[in-house]
Structures are given as structure tokens and as C-alpha cells.
Design a protein around this motif. Structure first.
Motif, PDB file in Angstrom:
ATOM      1  N   SER A 155       2.262 -19.692  26.339  1.00 60.39           N
ATOM      2  CA  SER A 155       2.962 -20.980  25.692  1.00 60.39           C
ATOM      3  C   SER A 155       4.055 -21.420  26.345  1.00 60.39           C
ATOM      4  CB  SER A 155       4.559 -19.543  24.639  1.00 60.39           C
ATOM      5  OG  SER A 155       3.280 -18.260  24.173  1.00 60.39           O
ATOM      6  N   THR A 176       4.097 -19.433  18.626  1.00 59.59           N
ATOM      7  CA  THR A 176       2.986 -18.988  16.822  1.00 59.59           C
ATOM      8  C   THR A 176       4.713 -18.312  16.522  1.00 59.59           C
ATOM      9  OG1 THR A 176       1.772 -17.510  18.396  1.00 59.59           O
ATOM     10  CG2 THR A 176       1.040 -19.897  17.951  1.00 59.59           C
ATOM     11  N   VAL A 225       5.482 -26.553  16.023  1.00 57.73           N
ATOM     12  CA  VAL A 225       5.583 -25.611  15.834  1.00 57.73           C
ATOM     13  C   VAL A 225       4.615 -24.958  15.944  1.00 57.73           C
ATOM     14  CG1 VAL A 225       7.829 -25.049  14.948  1.00 57.73           C
ATOM     15  CG2 VAL A 225       5.953 -24.598  14.202  1.00 57.73           C
ATOM     16  N   GLY A 226       3.751 -24.481  16.473  1.00 56.43           N
ATOM     17  CA  GLY A 226       2.134 -23.205  16.922  1.00 56.43           C
ATOM     18  C   GLY A 226       1.214 -24.526  17.436  1.00 56.43           C
ATOM     19  N   ILE A 274       0.272 -21.019  12.907  1.00 51.83           N
ATOM     20  CA  ILE A 274       1.645 -20.171  13.609  1.00 51.83           C
ATOM     21  C   ILE A 274       1.117 -18.709  13.233  1.00 51.83           C
ATOM     22  CG2 ILE A 274       3.328 -21.532  13.879  1.00 51.83           C
ATOM     23  CD1 ILE A 274       4.542 -20.378  11.472  1.00 51.83           C
TER      24      ILE A 274
END
Lengths: 389, 765
Positions: free
Chosen positions: B28, B119, B177-178, B264
């Protein structure tokens, strides 16, 4: 569309007991050709496969009804079988030295599964072991495996594995001192029961007892293993607790070889049949004690001298290797067969043998009581086990 | 362009100031792109007029097109086109929304422009989720003047990120995001792909301050739990694309779309009905062999159609499952010499906040033909049956809600007249309703050609997993909370050779579909002893190593769950997860960074109990004599667990030992002797696992979490009896303690639990 490569690797190695059994039994995992004839209808179950594209192992799994239970297809089964077979092939070299299986890092296998792998790998077929019991575990015998395979219906692959297991265990414990069973258990991590069986196999192979004669065919491996255990306990060097004080490299292996000195001494027992007075006295002692207790008393009385001669002569002959090998043949010929022809019940045999060995203590002129006990104690157990149909 | 001058290697830049948000997963990263506040779209995505394009051939679709394509995920679901929205939403929104937006905006401006590859987030972090944004670009690698320097590549990625950013902005979102990026390379052609989920984040989390503070604030704010993130971030009167909105089925206050696609994981507090399932869209397209620019053009021309079809498939399969949202969506486009492959995987769920999906209707083109009609109605029946069956299978029983409460959606001016149309379904209760109402609008599949027919057939060929099996590609399966500690991580690789003659798109599709389906079937069969269980984090990777070869690699973890307690209320689950999140934050997130020097010796090695749980053979242990027994006969190798998830069920991670990132290359010149390609790769992967385990054990750990096989490149030359394989794996080495043993450990050595946080404190000061 053809599958070039198809693998599945788990962090914990999957072991399917059924597939393991098929693998051990020597069924081919590759596309087979023989399956068509051997397993008839099973081959075309998968309609899409069309041709007989199924290995023996897969065909057998199909016949077990696994497809119906799980809703899988034959292709899935084939792929699964191949995965397992590859795993087993990789595990096989580790199984040759089971402690290695415990300490290797490649396959993460739970301990209970490891135990199962080892135990099953070293398990053997009764039919197979009867064929090779007492034979020299040499290349010569290995060449005969073809015939054994045909005769027993066990696949050649499985025969080879079992034979190699025997040989491997034999080689490892051959030069070792100490308890045979313990040595086997320690180096092959087998269960107690299996380790005892292997001890018997090794003992028989080492002493080359003849077990293949026709008149011995009625005996099971269990009978021989029982006798082997008694002999190991009483007739070997290790048995008398004579731990050799001098580290003599030439010293006989403690549990595997019979005590040579003991065998030499057994000649002394000859006096029991050679001395007519002793023989008569022995007979009268036994007959007095057993009168009214035996159903076959008259037959016993009539046969006593023959039986006694037989048993004592077997003992006296054990100095020669050739005669050691024929021990079981002689015992059956000289004792079991006469009893059987007169239809002795097993209980009568037991009573007779007990009295026969005990009465010797009352013979004043006989000086080898301890020797007699060591000989008859074991022989009595063996004979009782050998007396069945 | 300030890009390169500021950050020479900007394309993978680690943001350390946010370590409390990063931490958990090794893969990440937080991408940090210096964002030009006044983006001129033309500089980045126009035709060959920019200086960049003079050097490199680039298919970068025109701005208007690409926005449309990247939002097509939502686009497809959404009813009639109302025309493109402005994208500058927010000014007309409610006062709260505006305030929030302002805060977020300022926070984000302060931090420039954040892309989160995470995520999963702390509760309350995600305010709204807009939908999936993605961008692709086809490049020619041989046009890079100095391949050793990263400038050109950086520029390429910067371009793509700008595009992603503008898509997110069009959806009224400030962040992505993700987010993930990937490439597929064949000869000199390279497809760069990026995708993520546009989102509005809670500004408080982005300000300086501890996470705990934000958590408290969030609870005070009393945001709608379980549905907040579904509410649209864009302005409903000024939508960026045609959307079909209804009032949220959960809180009835705000608008939600009828379908939501995201990259996500399912937020922990999301209200979900029933269970989820793995949904895959698979697609192959033949392509003429070509060189350089011609090749790139051919690929570029195919891509939009593939994206469209992949989304259509996803949407159809989602509806077939009776679900309304996709999480963990990952679309992989791979390029080969003579074909393109698309594989999309996601986890479908039924979000309680979103409306019930309509059914699928099949419409024939020639309604006069009687037998054809019959065939159509037969198929329609099959589809309806499948939907009903799936609803039962995945326990989707949403409560009935009357129309009045929901309110009328946005009027739809006209019907779309493409392959997919939206139509009102005239069910018994709503016959009088206006057509444009379209609450339960059905999906109409018009099977006017053989292709469409194939599509419908392929919809129905996907076999559901056997009973007792569930699968998803997210971390955990919604609706299952009671995992046992029995886990089995695995990797499966398959390569098939296509018969080269007369390959059509249909045949190719079928082959690829069969490959994936058979692979899944095999997994279900192999893991049948673990039933009831769920395959989590199912990760498919497709590559085309040679002309006629397709390679599919799957890594996943099977986790057994306790069937008897399978049904827990979502509330307790949410509470539980909140707890989990908070403890995570307190104790785990600040793990010491300088492990090797001080932390390890001072800290006791893994709690002995965890390591020795499954050791020692029952076989004749008591019979070992000490004389010649092997040195460690009594202590067999310690068990090291591996999982692609960030946690281990039923256990608590007490210490993070650092990232494992290992490359392996194996070559053989005796392929046949090693059991052929399967034997070779089987042994190799088994050894890779073993080396990872050994490495972790050597660090004092007893598990690898967030494990991922990033690369598995396999090449063979059977004629020469040779094969090569490269594997790259990574994950986090950790120490875990079983929860059942945790109490014992904590009472015995209370220091063990507080130590990590203490050490962490030292590091941060």
C-alpha cells in the motif's frame, strides 16, 4: 485448447488419502492405455473427453463415485490427481528417510499427516511379504518381482516400493547394535506394530528362513512374525543380555543373528533321545501326567518317541546354516503334520508341549536344564502358533 | 511543467508523513503527485501537438472521450443520457456538504493531490464514493530516447494520473482511493493502465492530529452509518454523466446511484444484505500481428470496445446475481502478439442503501419468427430462474420499501437506444407508474447478432460454486464474520495452448472462459475438505507469454468459517470492526521502524506458544533414544502461515517485522527429467513458499500477511529441454498470537503487549 501446464501449490501441502493410496498401489497418474481394458466402462463417463483419455488412478477415483458426490468433472479429477502425484513424487525421496520428512522445509505438512504419509508408505501387502519373506533382499530377488506381481495381482510399482522398503530398512539396521524394533522405530518413525513387522522381516531376511515351500503355504505372515519375535527375544545374542564388553567389530549383530554358542550347545540335547533310558523315563513321566487329560492320549503315547526325536533332532541340527534355514519346514514336517494327521485339538497340543518340556526337569540324569528351557520355551510358542489349518 | 524538476523519480513517491495511515500493507503505497493547480487538459492528453508526442507515439484518447470511457462503469448502469455534466459540482449542494467540501478541499490543497493505494480505511474516513475512474494509454517503448532515464516514463505516468485526477474531479471528488497502476508489455508496445475510486475524504483525517481524535469526532458528528459513502458526491442537478438516482434506501435523506462500482474493499461499517460473490468478466479480442505504430493503433482502436464489453459483462453478471455494487474491481488488459485479453474481477454485494437491481430482459430483433420467439422466452425464463436462485443462494432478501418513501428519481428525458437500454418493468404493483419513473428498471439485452447471443449464453454458463463455498476478491466476505483459524493460502498456475487454426473471437472467448471456470472448479474441488469455507482475496493474473499461450495465475486464501454462527447482526459486526480498527490504530500502526538493531534483541522472540502450536510428530516420539536421534527430532519445523489478507483470523498480530520482497529466478536444462513444465513449476513454487517461510522464521516471525505474488513469468523451450521462471513475491513478516492464547500471554508477560507502542513512540519523537 490443450493444457500445457496445470499446477496447484498450497502453503500447507494438501494430502488426499485416497489418491495417496492409489499412488502407493502403483496406479498410473498419466494418461493410461491399459485402463481401457481393465476398468471397462469407467473410461467414457466423461462425455466430453470422448476418447479413453483417463489414467488408471483417475478411472478408479471415478469408480469410487467421487464425481457424483462433488459434482466435479473428470478433467478436474485428472488435474487434481496429477497435482497429488507430483507432490508424492517429490515427497518420495524424503520418505526414504522419514526423519528428513519431519525436518524438511519445502512442504509444510501437519504432523498427523506426516505420520500418515510415513505409515502408509511403509505399509506392505500380506500377499507380497509372504512371497519374499526369508529371501535374500538382493538384486536377484528383485528380478523376480515381475513374477510376484503377476502372481499376487499387486502392481509391479507397488512391489518395487515394498521390496525397496524392506531392503532399505534392512540396510540401515543391519550394522546397528541394540534392539531391532527400537532401531527401526527410531530411523523410520514407524508405529510400534509396523516396526515389529519390519523387525520380523529383517530377521527372516537375515537368517534366510525358508518360508516358500508348499507345506508352509498355510502359514500367514503373522504366524512367522510371531515366531520371529519369540526367537529374537530368546535365541539371539541380545536376548541373554550379554552386552559385549569389548567393542569387537566382528561381533554378531545382537538382535539379528541367532546366538551361535547356543546353537552349538543344542547338540547336548541329543542325549534325550539317544539315551534309551532317558527317553523311556521322559515318556512315562509325560504319559503319567497326561493320562485322562488328553483326548488323543493313545495317539500321543504311540507317537511320543517319534515326536520327541523330531523336536530334539531339529535342535541338534541347528549348527548348520542350511538346517537353520529349514527350521520351519522341519518343525512342520516333524511335529505339526503328525499332530494334524491324528487330529490333535489345539488344547491337547498345548497340554502335551507344556508337560513335555516340564517333565525334563524331573530327569535326574539330564544336566542341560537351562539350555532346554531356552530352546523349548520359544519352540513351544512357535509350535502352538504353527498348529492350525 | 514542474514535475521533473521537483521530484526526479516522482512516479513512486513514498509519503512518510502519513505513516499512520500507510503502515499495514506492504503493497500500500501512497502516491503523491505534484499537481498543477491549473491543469490545462490539452497539455496532457491532446493529439500529437505536444512536444512529448514528437518523441513517442501515444494513443491518448481525447479528453471528452476518455472521460466518457472511464466513467462508463457508472455510465452503463445509468439511464438515458442527459448530456455531460460540468463536473464542477459542489457549489449548489447543501450547506453541510459545502462546508465539508471546503474543508476537504483546503486540506487537500494543502497536501496537494493524494492518491491512496490503500483499499481499507478507518471508519468515517470515506465520506462519499463517486465511482471507478480509470485511464489507459498505449505507448511504444522503443521510442524512448534514453531508456535508462525515467523522465519519459514519469511523463507518461504523470499524464495518466492527471487524467485520473480530472475524472475524479468530474465526479465531484478530491481524492482517489484504492488506486493502482499496471502495465502490460508485448514486444515494443506497452499499455499503461491506472484505476482507482474517486472519493471525498473526511478532512479531519487529513489534518495533523491523531487518528483517535478523528474517530471520536466522527462518532460525535453522527454521520449516517452504513450508507454515507454511497451517497453521491456530485451535484444531482448538474451531474457529470447521466445517472439514475434515488433516495438512499437506508437513511432516506440523500441520493444514491442505482449501482456502485469501486476498487476498494467493502467499508467495514457498510450495511450489506446477504453474502457477496466473486464476479468476473472475461474477454478476448483477436488482433492482427503488426509492428510498431500500426500495432499501437490497432490496440488503441480495440481498447475502448473491450472496456465497454467488460463493463457490460460485469453489469449483466451483477444483475444476474441480484446485486447492486462491486468492490475490489480490478480490470486487467493484457496484450499479446495477436490478441488482447481483458479480465475483470470484483466482489458483488447487495448494499442496503442502493435500490434493488432490476432484472434482465432479452429482446429479439425479429419478433415475427415464432420459433425464435420461443427460444427467446425460454432464455428469458432461464435468466429469471437464475436470478431467483442466486438471490436465494446469497441470501439477498431486502426489506420491501414503499414507493412514497423513496420519492421520485430524477426524470429521464429519453431512452437510450444502444445495445443496453433501460426500460420500466411493469410489475403488478407499479403498473400505473410513469415509464420514466423506472424504479425497477430492467436491463434489456437485445440479441440482434450472434455475438450478443454468445454473451447471453456465457452469462448462463458460469457455474455457481458448490454449496458451502463462497468466493470474493476482497479481504473479507460480507455476511461472514465467524472465521475459524484454519487457513490455506495457495497459488495455482495454468497455461493453455490454443489451437492456432481458425481462431475466432468466439472460440477464443470460450477457451478463456473455460480456462477460468475450470480453474475455479478445480479450486473448489481441491479445497472441499475445508467446507464451509470462503476463498478470499482471489487474485487472477493473465498473461500471454507466447503467440498461442494463455497463462492464468491465481493466488488466494481459503478460510473455513463456523456455519453455526454464520448469521450475526451487522450491527455487532460493525461494532466489532470498529473495535478492531481502534485497537489496530493504537497498537499496531506505530510499529518500530528500526527493527534490526534494537527492537529484536530487547523484545522476546515470537511468543513461544505461537510457534510451537503445531509441532512434533505423534509418531513414536517417546521411543526416540537420545543416543543417535537427530539433533532436533523433537522440535519439528515451526509452522509459518501465509495469507494475502492483512490479518489472520482468530489471532492478533503482536509485531510487524518488516517487508519481505523476494525475487527468484530458476532455470532448468533438464525439463523432462524434472517432470515437465508442471513438475518444474510445481517444485519451484513450493520452494518459493518454503524460502519465504524460512525467511520469516529467521526473522522470528510466524506468519506472512498481505502476501502477494507480483510476478510469475514462465518461459519454456521444450525442444531444448529448457525452461525459465521468474517469481517476485512480497508480504509482511509478522508475529501473531492466537486470541485464545492471548489472555494467557498478557497475564504472564504484560510487557509484551505495551512494548511495540513504546518503541513506536521513541521512533516518532
Amino acid at each position: 485448447m490443450t493444457s500445457e501446464l496445470d499446477i496447484f501449490v498450497g502453503n500447507t501441502t494438501l494430502i488426499d488419502e485416497d489418491v495417496y493410496r492409489l499412488w502407493l498401489d502403483g496406479y498410473s497418474g498419466l494418461w493410461g492405455t491399459v485402463c481401457g481394458c481393465r476398468f471397462g466402462g469407467a473410461v467414457v463417463l466423461d462425455g466430453r473427453a470422448g476418447r479413453a483419455r483417463m489414467s488408471d488412478a483417475v478411472a478408479l477415483r471415478v469408480r469410487s463415485g467421487i464425481l457424483e458426490q462433488t459434482g466435479a468433472t473428470a478433467a478436474v479429477l485428472q488435474s487434481d490427481t496429477m497435482d497429488h502425484y507430483r507432490t508424492f513424487q517429490m515427497l518420495e525421496r524424503l520418505l526414504h528417510a522419514p526423519p528428513k520428512l519431519l525436518h524438511q522445509l519445502i512442504f509444510q505438512i501437519p504432523p498427523s499427516r506426516q505420520a500418515l504419509l510415513i505409515e502408509r508408505y511403509y505399509a506392505f501387502d500380506e500377499a507380497f511379504v509372504r512371497e519374499v519373506l526369508g529371501k535374500k533382499l538382493s538384486k536377484g530377488t528383485k528380478k523376480d518381482l515381475d513374477d510376484i506381481s503377476t502372481k499376487t495381482g499387486i502392481t509391479l510399482k507397488s512391489c518395487r516400493r515394498q521390496f525397496d522398503n524392506f531392503k532399505r530398512v534392512f540396510k540401515v539396521v543391519e550394522e546397528m547394535r541394540g534392539s531391532l524394533v527400537d532401531n527401526i522405530q527410531q530411523h523410520f518413525l514407524l508405529s510400534d506394530r509396523l516396526a515389529r513387522d519390519y523387525a520380523a522381516i529383517v530377521f527372516f531376511a537375515n537368517n534366510r528362513f525358508e518360508t516358500g515351500k508348499k507345506k508352509l503355504q498355510y502359514l500367514s505372515f503373522g504366524d512367522f512374525a510371531f515366531c520371529a519375535e519369540l526367537m529374537i527375544q530368546n535365541w539371539t545374542l541380545g536376548a541373554v543380555g550379554e552386552a559385549p564388553t569389548d567393542p569387537d567389530p566382528q561381533a554378531d549383530d545382537m538382535d539379528m543373528d541367532l546366538d551361535k554358542e547356543f546353537l552349538q550347545d543344542l547338540k547336548e540335547l541329543k542325549v534325550l533321545v539317544a539315551d534309551k533310558d532317558l527317553l523311556d523315563l521322559h515318556k512315562s513321566l509325560v504319559c503319567t501326567a497326561l493320562r485322562g487329560k488328553l483326548g488323543v492320549f493313545s495317539e500321543m503315547e504311540a507317537n511320543f518317541k517319534n515326536l520327541s526325536r523330531g523336536l530334539v533332532n531339529v535342535a541338534a541340527k541347528l549348527t548348520h546354516n542350511k538346517d537353520v534355514r529349514d527350521l520351519f519346514v522341519d518343525l512342520v514336517e516333524k511335529f505339526v503334520e503328525p499332530c494334524r494327521s491324528d487330529h490333535w485339538p489345539l488344547n491337547d497340543v498345548r497340554l502335551f508341549l507344556n508337560q513335555y518340556s516340564a517333565s525334563v526337569h524331573s530327569l535326574d540324569g539330564f544336566r542341560h536344564q537351562a539350555l532346554w528351557d531356552r530352546y523349548m520355551g520359544t519352540l513351544r510358542g512357535c509350535l502352538l502358533r504353527l498348529c492350525h489349518d | 511543467m514542474p514535475l521533473d524538476s521537483q521530484q526526479p523519480n516522482s512516479h513512486c513517491y513514498w509519503l512518510t508523513t502519513y505513516s499512520e495511515l500507510l503502515c499495514v500493507c506492504s503493497h500500500s503505497h501512497l502516491y503523491w503527485i505534484p499537481f498543477n493547480e491549473d491543469p490545462n487538459p490539452n497539455t496532457h492528453s491532446s493529439g500529437p501537438s505536444t512536444p512529448l508526442k514528437n518523441q513517442t507515439y501515444s494513443f491518448s484518447p481525447s479528453k471528452s472521450y476518455s472521460r466518457q470511457s472511464s466513467s462508463s462503469d457508472t455510465d452503463l448502469s445509468l439511464t438515458p443520457k442527459t448530456g455531460m455534466g460540468s463536473g464542477s459540482a459542489g457549489k449548489e449542494g447543501g450547506p453541510f456538504k459545502a462546508l465539508l467540501r471546503q474543508q476537504t478541499q483546503s486540506a487537500l490543497e494543502q497536501r496537494e493531490f493524494p492518491f491512496f493505494t490503500l483499499t481499507a480505511f478507518p471508519p468515517g474516513f470515506l465520506v462519499h464514493v463517486g465511482g471507478v475512474v480509470s485511464a489507459r494509454s498505449v505507448k511504444l517503448l522503443d521510442r524512448i530516447h534514453n531508456p535508462d532515464e525515467p523522465e519519459t516514463r514519469d511523463a507518461w505516468w504523470a499524464e495518466i494520473r492527471q487524467e485520473i485526477k480530472s475524472h475524479a474531479k468530474a465526479l465531484g471528488c478530491h481524492a482517489v482511493v484504492g488506486y493502482s497502476e499496471s502495465t502490460s508489455i508485448c514486444e515494443e508496445v506497452c499499455i499503461l493502465s491506472a484505476s482507482g475510486t474517486a472519493a471525498v475524504l473526511n478532512p479531519r483525517f487529513l489534518q495533523d492530529g491523531t487518528v483517535e481524535g478523528c474517530l471520536e469526532q466522527r462518532l460525535e458528528e453522527n454521520l449516517p452509518a452504513g450508507c454515507g459513502f454511497c451517497h453521491i458526491p456530485y451535484d444531482e442537478l448538474n451531474m457529470p454523466f447521466p445517472a439514475h438516482l434515488t433516495y438512499c434506501y437506508n437513511c432516506r435523506k440523500q441520493k444514491v446511484p442505482d449501482v456502485l462500482f469501486t476498487t476498494i474493499d467493502l467499508p467495514m461499517d457498510a450495511a450489506v444484505i446477504g453474502k457477496g460473490c466473486l464476479i468476473q468478466a472475461r474477454l478476448c479480442r483477436l488482433k492482427k500481428k503488426a509492428q510498431a505504430e500500426a500495432n499501437a493503433t490497432a490496440i488503441s482502436n480495440l481498447l475502448p470496445f473491450m472496456e465497454y464489453e467488460v463493463h457490460t459483462q460485469l453489469m449483466n453478471k451483477l444483475k444476474l446475481k441480484g446485486m447492486n455494487a462491486l468492490f475490489g474491481l480490478r480490470i486487467q488488459i493484457s496484450v499479446g502478439e495477436n490478441m488482447l485479453m481483458g479480465l475483470a474481477s470484483a466482489t458483488g454485494v447487495y448494499l442496503a442503501a442502493l435500490p434493488t437491481p432490476g432484472g434482465i430482459q432479452i429482446a429479439g430483433k425479429t419478433p415475427n419468427d415464432g420459433s425464435y420467439e420461443q427460444h427467446i422466452s425460454h432464455m428469458q425464463k432461464k435468466i429469471n430462474d437464475t436470478i431467483a436462485k442466486n438471490k436465494e443462494l446469497y441470501e439477498i432478501n431486502p426489506p420491501e420499501i414503499s414507493e412514497e418513501i423513496i420519492g421520485s428519481p430524477i426524470p429521464e428525458p429519453r431512452q437510450r437506444s444502444r445495445l443496453l437500454r433501460s426500460q420500466s418493468e411493469s410489475s403488478d404493483e407499479v403498473t400505473e407508474l410513469d415509464l420514466s419513473h423506472g424504479k425497477k428498471d430492467a436491463f434489456v439485452l437485445e440479441i440482434d447478432d450472434t455475438d450478443a447471443m454468445e454473451d447471453v449464453h456465457s452469462l448462463l454458463t458460469d457455474v455457481p460454486p458448490p454449496s458451502g463455498f463462497y468466493s470474493c476478491n476482497t479481504e473479507i466476505m460480507p455476511g461472514i464474520n465467524n472465521w475459524t483459524s484454519e487457513i490455506q493460502m495457495f497459488t495455482s498456475v495454468r497455461v493453455i495452448r490454443l489451437s492456432s487454426l481458425n481462431l475466432t473471437n468466439q472460440a477464443l472467448n470460450k477457451n478463456f472462459n473455460d480456462l477460468c471456470e475450470n480453474l475455479l472448479k478445480s479450486l473448489y474441488f481441491k479445497l472441499r475438505s475445508m467446507i464451509p469455507c470462503c476463498l478470499c482475496h482471489v487474485n487472477f493474473t493473465v498473461s500471454l507469454p507466447e503467440d498461442e499461450l494463455i497463462q492464468v495465475t491465481v493466488t488466494a486464501v481459503a478460510i473455513t468459517f463456523d456455519k453455526n454462527q454464520a448469521l450475526q447482526t451487522t450491527k455487532t459486526h460493525a461494532e466489532k470492526s470498529l473495535q478492531r480498527a481502534s485497537t489496530d490504530n493504537e497498537e499496531l500502526l506505530q510499529f518500530p521502524l528500526e527493527l534490526c538493531s534494537d527492537a529484536l534483541p530487547s523484545h522476546p522472540f515470537p511468543p513461544a506458544k505461537a510457534v510451537t502450536v503445531e509441532k512434533a510428530s505423534p509418531v513414536g516420539e517417546g521411543n526416540f533414544r537420545n543416543r543417535s536421534s537427530p539433533p532436533c527430532a523433537n522440535s519439528t519445523v515451526g509452522v509459518v502461515k501465509m495469507t494475502p489478507l492483512s490479518f489472520i483470523p482468530g489471532a492478533k498480530i503482536t509485531k510487524y517485522l518488516g517487508i519481505i520482497n523476494m525475487f527468484f529466478i530458476r532455470e532448468t536444462t533438464s525439463l523432462r527429467e524434472e517432470g515437465g513444465v508442471s513438475g518444474f513449476l510445481h517444485a519451484f513454487i513450493a520452494e518459493v513458499f518454503a524460502m519465504v517461510r524460512a525467511h520469516v522464521a529467521a526473522l522470528g516471525g510466524n506468519a506472512v500477511v498481505s502476501y502477494i505474488m507480483k510476478q510469475c513469468v514462465f518461459m519454456e523451450n521444450p525442444n531444448k529441454n529448457q525452461a525459465q521462471c521468474l517469481i517476485n513475491v512480497s508480504g509482511d513478516a509478522v508475529v501473531f498470537v492466537r486470541e485464545s492464547e492471548l489472555e494467557v500471554v498478557s497475564t504472564q508477560q504484560p510487557a509484551a503487549n505495551c512494548q511495540p507502542s513504546c518503541t513506536g513512540g521513541e521512533v516518532t519523537t
